[in-house]
Design a protein around this motif. Structure first.
Motif, PDB file in Angstrom:
ATOM      1  N   LEU A   1       0.832  -1.202   0.000  1.00 44.43           N
ATOM      2  CA  LEU A   1       0.000   0.000   0.000  1.00 44.43           C
ATOM      3  C   LEU A   1       0.869   1.256   0.000  1.00 44.43           C
ATOM      4  N   GLN A   2       2.014   1.183   0.669  1.00 46.39           N
ATOM      5  CA  GLN A   2       2.903   2.344   0.790  1.00 46.39           C
ATOM      6  C   GLN A   2       3.485   2.782  -0.560  1.00 46.39           C
ATOM      7  N   THR A   3       3.666   1.830  -1.486  1.00 47.76           N
ATOM      8  CA  THR A   3       4.192   2.187  -2.817  1.00 47.76           C
ATOM      9  C   THR A   3       3.070   2.280  -3.853  1.00 47.76           C
ATOM     10  N   GLY A   4       1.824   2.372  -3.371  1.00 48.16           N
ATOM     11  CA  GLY A   4       0.697   2.430  -4.288  1.00 48.16           C
ATOM     12  C   GLY A   4       0.467   1.116  -4.999  1.00 48.16           C
TER      13      GLY A   4
ATOM     14  N   PHE B   1       4.030  -8.385 -16.201  1.00 43.78           N
ATOM     15  CA  PHE B   1       3.764  -6.994 -15.818  1.00 43.78           C
ATOM     16  C   PHE B   1       2.344  -6.626 -16.214  1.00 43.78           C
ATOM     17  N   ASN B   2       1.627  -5.931 -15.323  1.00 46.39           N
ATOM     18  CA  ASN B   2       0.219  -5.597 -15.572  1.00 46.39           C
ATOM     19  C   ASN B   2      -0.072  -4.185 -15.077  1.00 46.39           C
ATOM     20  N   SER B   3      -0.377  -3.294 -16.007  1.00 45.00           N
ATOM     21  CA  SER B   3      -0.698  -1.901 -15.670  1.00 45.00           C
ATOM     22  C   SER B   3      -1.664  -1.349 -16.705  1.00 45.00           C
ATOM     23  N   PRO B   4      -2.774  -0.719 -16.265  1.00 45.83           N
ATOM     24  CA  PRO B   4      -3.324  -0.709 -14.913  1.00 45.83           C
ATOM     25  C   PRO B   4      -3.612  -2.137 -14.440  1.00 45.83           C
ATOM     26  N   SER B   5      -3.548  -2.273 -13.128  1.00 45.27           N
ATOM     27  CA  SER B   5      -3.524  -3.604 -12.530  1.00 45.27           C
ATOM     28  C   SER B   5      -4.908  -4.132 -12.171  1.00 45.27           C
ATOM     29  N   ASN B   6      -5.072  -5.411 -12.389  1.00 46.81           N
ATOM     30  CA  ASN B   6      -6.111  -6.187 -11.730  1.00 46.81           C
ATOM     31  C   ASN B   6      -5.373  -6.980 -10.643  1.00 46.81           C
ATOM     32  N   PRO B   7      -5.573  -6.690  -9.354  1.00 44.41           N
ATOM     33  CA  PRO B   7      -6.797  -6.207  -8.732  1.00 44.41           C
ATOM     34  C   PRO B   7      -6.800  -4.770  -8.228  1.00 44.41           C
ATOM     35  N   THR B   8      -5.710  -4.020  -8.334  1.00 38.41           N
ATOM     36  CA  THR B   8      -5.631  -2.757  -7.589  1.00 38.41           C
ATOM     37  C   THR B   8      -6.028  -1.526  -8.396  1.00 38.41           C
TER      38      THR B   8
ATOM     39  N   LEU C   1     -17.339   7.228  -5.957  1.00 39.20           N
ATOM     40  CA  LEU C   1     -18.388   6.866  -5.009  1.00 39.20           C
ATOM     41  C   LEU C   1     -17.909   5.764  -4.069  1.00 39.20           C
ATOM     42  N   VAL C   2     -17.313   4.702  -4.662  1.00 40.18           N
ATOM     43  CA  VAL C   2     -16.875   3.544  -3.878  1.00 40.18           C
ATOM     44  C   VAL C   2     -15.716   3.915  -2.953  1.00 40.18           C
ATOM     45  N   VAL C   3     -14.743   4.652  -3.467  1.00 40.48           N
ATOM     46  CA  VAL C   3     -13.587   5.043  -2.645  1.00 40.48           C
ATOM     47  C   VAL C   3     -14.044   5.881  -1.452  1.00 40.48           C
ATOM     48  N   GLU C   4     -14.927   6.839  -1.710  1.00 41.05           N
ATOM     49  CA  GLU C   4     -15.402   7.721  -0.632  1.00 41.05           C
ATOM     50  C   GLU C   4     -16.173   6.932   0.429  1.00 41.05           C
ATOM     51  N   MET C   5     -17.090   6.068  -0.019  1.00 40.67           N
ATOM     52  CA  MET C   5     -17.906   5.335   0.958  1.00 40.67           C
ATOM     53  C   MET C   5     -17.092   4.298   1.726  1.00 40.67           C
ATOM     54  N   LEU C   6     -16.140   3.644   1.060  1.00 39.82           N
ATOM     55  CA  LEU C   6     -15.336   2.644   1.774  1.00 39.82           C
ATOM     56  C   LEU C   6     -14.387   3.300   2.773  1.00 39.82           C
ATOM     57  N   ASN C   7     -13.881   4.489   2.432  1.00 40.21           N
ATOM     58  CA  ASN C   7     -12.999   5.184   3.374  1.00 40.21           C
ATOM     59  C   ASN C   7     -13.757   5.710   4.593  1.00 40.21           C
ATOM     60  N   GLU C   8     -15.088   5.768   4.491  1.00 35.50           N
ATOM     61  CA  GLU C   8     -15.911   6.157   5.645  1.00 35.50           C
ATOM     62  C   GLU C   8     -16.226   4.954   6.540  1.00 35.50           C
ATOM     63  N   ALA C   9     -15.911   3.747   6.046  1.00 38.00           N
ATOM     64  CA  ALA C   9     -16.185   2.535   6.830  1.00 38.00           C
ATOM     65  C   ALA C   9     -15.115   2.328   7.892  1.00 38.00           C
ATOM     66  N   GLU C  10     -15.538   1.895   9.056  1.00 39.45           N
ATOM     67  CA  GLU C  10     -14.638   1.650  10.186  1.00 39.45           C
ATOM     68  C   GLU C  10     -13.586   0.599   9.818  1.00 39.45           C
ATOM     69  N   GLY C  11     -12.295   0.938   9.981  1.00 43.23           N
ATOM     70  CA  GLY C  11     -11.226  -0.047   9.807  1.00 43.23           C
ATOM     71  C   GLY C  11     -10.782  -0.303   8.382  1.00 43.23           C
ATOM     72  N   ILE C  12     -11.373   0.427   7.407  1.00 46.36           N
ATOM     73  CA  ILE C  12     -11.018   0.222   5.998  1.00 46.36           C
ATOM     74  C   ILE C  12     -10.248   1.422   5.466  1.00 46.36           C
ATOM     75  N   ARG C  13      -9.210   1.139   4.679  1.00 47.98           N
ATOM     76  CA  ARG C  13      -8.442   2.200   4.018  1.00 47.98           C
ATOM     77  C   ARG C  13      -8.395   1.876   2.529  1.00 47.98           C
ATOM     78  N   CYS C  14      -8.937   2.784   1.707  1.00 48.45           N
ATOM     79  CA  CYS C  14      -9.092   2.503   0.283  1.00 48.45           C
ATOM     80  C   CYS C  14      -8.400   3.565  -0.571  1.00 48.45           C
ATOM     81  N   PRO C  15      -7.268   3.209  -1.226  1.00 54.52           N
ATOM     82  CA  PRO C  15      -6.593   4.167  -2.102  1.00 54.52           C
ATOM     83  C   PRO C  15      -7.369   4.395  -3.401  1.00 54.52           C
ATOM     84  N   VAL C  16      -7.058   5.494  -4.075  1.00 55.57           N
ATOM     85  CA  VAL C  16      -7.728   5.841  -5.339  1.00 55.57           C
ATOM     86  C   VAL C  16      -6.941   5.227  -6.496  1.00 55.57           C
ATOM     87  N   PRO C  17      -7.564   4.332  -7.292  1.00 54.97           N
ATOM     88  CA  PRO C  17      -6.841   3.709  -8.408  1.00 54.97           C
ATOM     89  C   PRO C  17      -6.738   4.617  -9.639  1.00 54.97           C
ATOM     90  N   ASP C  18      -5.770   4.325 -10.499  1.00 55.80           N
ATOM     91  CA  ASP C  18      -5.530   5.099 -11.726  1.00 55.80           C
ATOM     92  C   ASP C  18      -6.364   4.605 -12.900  1.00 55.80           C
TER      93      ASP C  18
END
Length: 400
Positions: free
Chosen positions: A146-149, A170-177, A304-321
């Motif tokens: 997570l620290q290196t995206g 090599f996979n970019s953009p990545s499945n699953p992130t 929508l998903v990033v915002e709502m998941l980051n509001e969930a207790e204990g979850i940290r959700c980065p923004v994908p490219d």
């Protein structure tokens, strides 16, 4: 069962397909299930592509074709690679298969010997390591964080390469992130590869057109022309053109490798569906105008998903490219107990309890080689995503 191959014992069924199947079974049994496991757009295949397929049927283009693709599709692929990626290939350097998965598998079957190593950055698409194992190779997992995206660093790649390394996948953009490598980030990796001339690059560019905000897609042989002669550039029409069920993937690379892949395909499936090939010609040569509005919908859903998941207790959700996945961390939930009494000691336990208690189906992070996380596909309606994320928020808030 002794009758079965020992090779088969080395691999496991696809977890993403298993989650989708389980969600389908619960739905059929009358449960209110929201499936966020499938990796396919909810858009219909564009009309011009469907019309090309219908015309092909009406014109009698329903016979066997050359093993690895009709000349018209191979030329369309060459034109696309030149237009979009500044890469020059001849039709003899192109292979067409039944989806990107077959292309990757053919390449590994054609090149791997026992003891050969394949470097796979994690999180990875679930099929990469198992395909390597089926082909007799050894997956070497290089873990990003997570620290290196969720992106591999040059030092990590250097550390993973040995004298036995044959490929980097090599996979970019990545499945699953959904993480995408910038030109500069990719250049750091290709600089490492230039120091190791025995290592080939298999680049899975399937999500090339699904990129958002200011992100600019690039591919290894484009960033470092010195890698051209040992790069297999893999792509397909599944994602950007909403053609998952048509099953057309393709690759371009050195002619001797393409010839070897053709040999594998000739003794397994032979040619991809003739009608799908003609549809793919139209996909690549025809209008690309629908991609931008589709991507606008994906951006809205992603936000929508990033915002709502980051509001969930204990979850940290980065923004994908890019792509249409998010890969949130649930490190803040490990060790807790759900309202239904399930101990959340792994991300698999989280996904299982989430499905059983709320009817939301996601794929657990261990399937992709990095825990504790889970993957959400946001390739579904805004309404379904809002409801699913609300259920996830409630599920997390009620943990003890």
């Amino acid at each position: 069962m002794d009758f079965l191959s020992t090779t088969l014992a080395r691999v496991k069924p696809s977890p993403t397909i298993a989650v989708t199947t389980k969600a389908g079974e619960l739905k059929a049994a009358g449960r209110d299930v929201i499936g966020l496991g499938a990796g396919e757009p909810d858009f219909d295949t564009p009309q011009n592509i469907k019309d090309a397929a219908i015309a092909a049927i009406n014109d009698g283009k329903t016979k066997y074709t050359p093993v690895d693709g009709i000349p018209e599709l191979k030329q369309a692929i060459c034109d696309k690679l030149k237009r979009d990626n500044e890469l020059t290939y001849s039709p003899a350097q192109v292979s067409v298969g039944t989806g990107g998965k077959q292309i990757l598998y053919n390449a590994l079957m054609a090149t791997l010997n026992e003891g050969d190593e394949v470097v796979i950055p994690a999180p990875y698409w679930v099929s990469y390591p198992d395909m390597v194992l089926l082909a007799g190779g050894t997956p070497v997992i290089a873990e990003a964080s997570l620290q290196t995206g969720f992106k591999l660093t040059a030092d990590q790649l250097e550390a993973a390469i040995t004298d036995k390394t044959k490929w980097l996948i090599f996979n970019s953009p990545s499945n699953p992130t959904g993480a995408g490598y910038t030109w500069d980030e990719l250049k750091q990796l290709t600089d490492v590869l230039m120091r190791h001339p025995h290592v080939w690059v298999m680049t899975d560019d399937m999500y090339e057109h699904l990129v958002y905000d200011d992100f600019k897609f690039c591919t290894p042989a484009q960033v470092e022309p010195g890698l051209y002669d040992r790069t297999l550039t893999v792509n397909g029409v599944s994602k950007a053109y909403a053609m998952t069920g048509w099953r057309i993937g393709y690759a371009a690379g050195p002619e001797n490798l393409i010839k070897a892949m053709r040999k594998v395909q000739s003794q397994s499936t032979s040619n991809p569906c003739s009608v799908s090939q003609w549809a793919a010609v139209e996909a690549l040569n025809g209008t690309q105008e629908f991609i931008a509005p589709n991507n606008e919908m994906f951006v809205r859903r992603r936000n929508l998903v990033v915002e709502m998941l980051n509001e969930a207790e204990g979850i940290r959700c980065p923004v994908p490219d890019g792509a249409f996945y998010v890969y949130p961390s649930i490190a803040g939930l490990i060790g807790k107990t759900s309202a239904g009494g399930a101990l959340i000691d792994t991300d698999e336990a989280f996904a299982t309890a989430l499905l059983e208690e709320t009817g939301v189906a996601v794929v657990f992070g261990a399937a992709f080689g990095l825990s504790p996380n889970f993957r959400v596909s946001y390739a579904t309606s805004d309404e379904a995503l809002k409801e699913a994320c609300s259920r996830i928020q409630k599920f997390c808030a009620e943990m003890k």
